[in-house]
Scaffold this motif. Sequence first.
Motif, PDB file in Angstrom:
ATOM      1  N   SER A 235      21.770  29.995  17.398  1.00  0.00           N
ATOM      2  CA  SER A 235      22.578  28.852  16.957  1.00  0.00           C
ATOM      3  C   SER A 235      23.819  29.379  16.258  1.00  0.00           C
ATOM      4  CB  SER A 235      21.760  27.981  15.998  1.00  0.00           C
ATOM      5  OG  SER A 235      21.515  28.730  14.830  1.00  0.00           O
ATOM      6  N   ALA A 236      24.711  28.422  15.926  1.00  0.00           N
ATOM      7  CA  ALA A 236      25.967  28.829  15.282  1.00  0.00           C
ATOM      8  C   ALA A 236      25.696  29.575  13.987  1.00  0.00           C
ATOM      9  CB  ALA A 236      26.836  27.610  15.037  1.00  0.00           C
ATOM     10  N   ASP A 237      24.616  29.213  13.278  1.00  0.00           N
ATOM     11  CA  ASP A 237      24.329  29.910  12.015  1.00  0.00           C
ATOM     12  C   ASP A 237      23.386  31.098  12.211  1.00  0.00           C
ATOM     13  OD1 ASP A 237      22.165  28.452  12.637  1.00  0.00           O
ATOM     14  OD2 ASP A 237      21.989  27.381  10.717  1.00  0.00           O
ATOM     15  N   GLY A 238      23.213  31.544  13.455  1.00  0.00           N
ATOM     16  CA  GLY A 238      22.484  32.793  13.709  1.00  0.00           C
ATOM     17  C   GLY A 238      20.984  32.630  13.873  1.00  0.00           C
TER      18      GLY A 238
END
Length: 645
Positions: A235-238
């Motif tokens: 995801s965008a936050d890893g």
Amino acid sequence: MISNSKILIVEDDRTSADLLSRWLLLLGFEISGIFPKGEDALAAVEKAEPDLILMDIMLAGNIDGIETAMIVKEKFSVPVIFLTALSDESAIQRAKAAEPYGYLMKPFAKKDLQASIEIALYRRKMERQLIESEIWFRTTLSSIGDGVIATDNENKIRFTNSVFDKLGGFLPNECIGKKLEDVYETQHDTTTEGLLYQSLEFDPDSFDEPLQHKILVTKDNRQIPIEEKISSIKSADGKILGKVISLRDTTKRREAQLRALKAKDYYLKFFEEFPILIWRTNKRGESDYFNPTWLEFTGRNIESQLYNGWLDGIHPEDRERFNNAFAESLSKKEKFEIEFRLRSCDAEYHWLACVCNPFYDLENNFEGFIGLCFDIHNRIMLEEELTQSRDTFDAANKAKSTFISIMSHEIRTPLNGIACLIDLLAETKLNPEQSEYLEMIKQSSNTLLGLLNNLLNFSKLEEKKVVLEESKFNLRERVNEILLPYKTQAKRSGVKLNLNVDERIPELIIGDELKLQQIIFNLLSNSVKFTEKGSIDLSFEIDDSILSRSVKTDVIYLHIKVADTGIGIAREKLGMIFESFTQVDNSMTRKFSGSGLGLSIVKKLAELMKGRVWVESELGKGSVFHFVCEVKTERESLFDLTQLN
Ligand code: ADP
């Protein structure tokens, strides 16, 4: 944005339906129909194509709003908002199954209606976009040729493309929701072929993560070699959301590579048996193979020869020449041939002739060089010996010629003295018997002088000391002078001597007078010597056939013929009479004297004058000797000559 959307109302309470439609119109929506019964509404949906349905749960007809909404969801996928006055928990629970886009509890305010509709329409729009992007995504992943599987973070399959489904033997969507390990079974490829293929594919210079070579076990237990690559989805936050596996069927590529390898192997086997020295390099020019013949010849082990270790065995004097030739061919990928010395197992250097050819794989990529070396040591040694013995022979021959020419000179001086004394003696008073003896002495000394002259001429010609000298002379006069002594001799023996000079031959010609005289003299004295009866015809002609082809205008081809009716020459002896010191009758009791040098002098003179000499003869009948050479003429006389032609 959402205004102009078409809204269908399903409401059995007329007052509520009226109010609803008025509000909707005020809010800018279109009404695509108002129906009190669910079944009527369903009949109209397809045609009316509403963007949203406002559905009362309790309806007057056979089916209620919940059932109607379920059918709408299934058949038309139009979003539905339930309108209800019920606070009945069980009805709300039932309504959930229809997955409505919202609920409006009666009575509701106009702004609640607006908010609910806008939220539902917005959600619908988002859902559509999501579906479209998923279709786009799926189509893309199905068309790339590689199989693709995507899982969630619990390793459950979320997606497989059609390539994977086909490869693994699954129906579309059959794998979705299943655990990855239940569907995707792979093994490491530890077969010899697999390992060979992996080593062929391994590229140490590549920056990419290496692909895993595995065997895919399909649903129906087939085994397919694949290349596999696994990436995680973040995801965008890893946060890890799952993983994507892409896999490629390598069956065909592997087969082609292994076929090429086998072909190479085949040649190597062939080389193993070969009795010549064979070596091979990789594409960087480093030697990576030597056949057993090579190792036997050099007496070295393979490790010492690999990666250009063998170059140490090249003779120090040949090494640079070899390295330069090889470096040039490698840069051009071109064949080269070279002779060099290589140290053999007996520590001696042997001469080898080496042919190096570039070779290519099945896809025509340059692979390296194959060198074949032939042992030419014996040949080179023989050549060296031959050169040495030729030098020795030449030196001995030269010494012989020098000796002959010195001796001839030395003998000629006292002989000239004898000739002078004979002449002086002839002038004194002699009785007939003494005169006859003196005549015999004179003849013998003349013969001896002729012999010595021949020897001297021959040795000079052998040593290539004779050069052509040009002068202008009268051919007819010269010929008559040559004939003079023979005329008296012929008269005595009864042999007729005839002379015939072509009238087209100019008075004066330009050429080497002395050499022409010598040729005529040698041919004529042979004819006189070998003819006891009949005639001797000496003729001078112009060879027209050569003249007509000549581009030079001041040149004629003089054809001298000496024909006799003498003893003739046997056919099998004709080839040897122009050799030096050769006579047809070599026996000690031979009838005719001579040295066997006359004709070989004629032949050497012919070569020097760019002319030609040959003979026609029949045993017992006679011989015709021919001599043709180029002589120059003065221009005016040639003009007459061409007029005549
Ligand atoms: P020689 O000094 O022995 O005559 P030549 O080289 O002039 O040497 O001739 C070689 C041999 O060729 C002679 O010994 C003879 O056998 C043969 N020959 C040359 N001219 C004639 C000829 N006109 N008729 C027959 N035999 C000839």
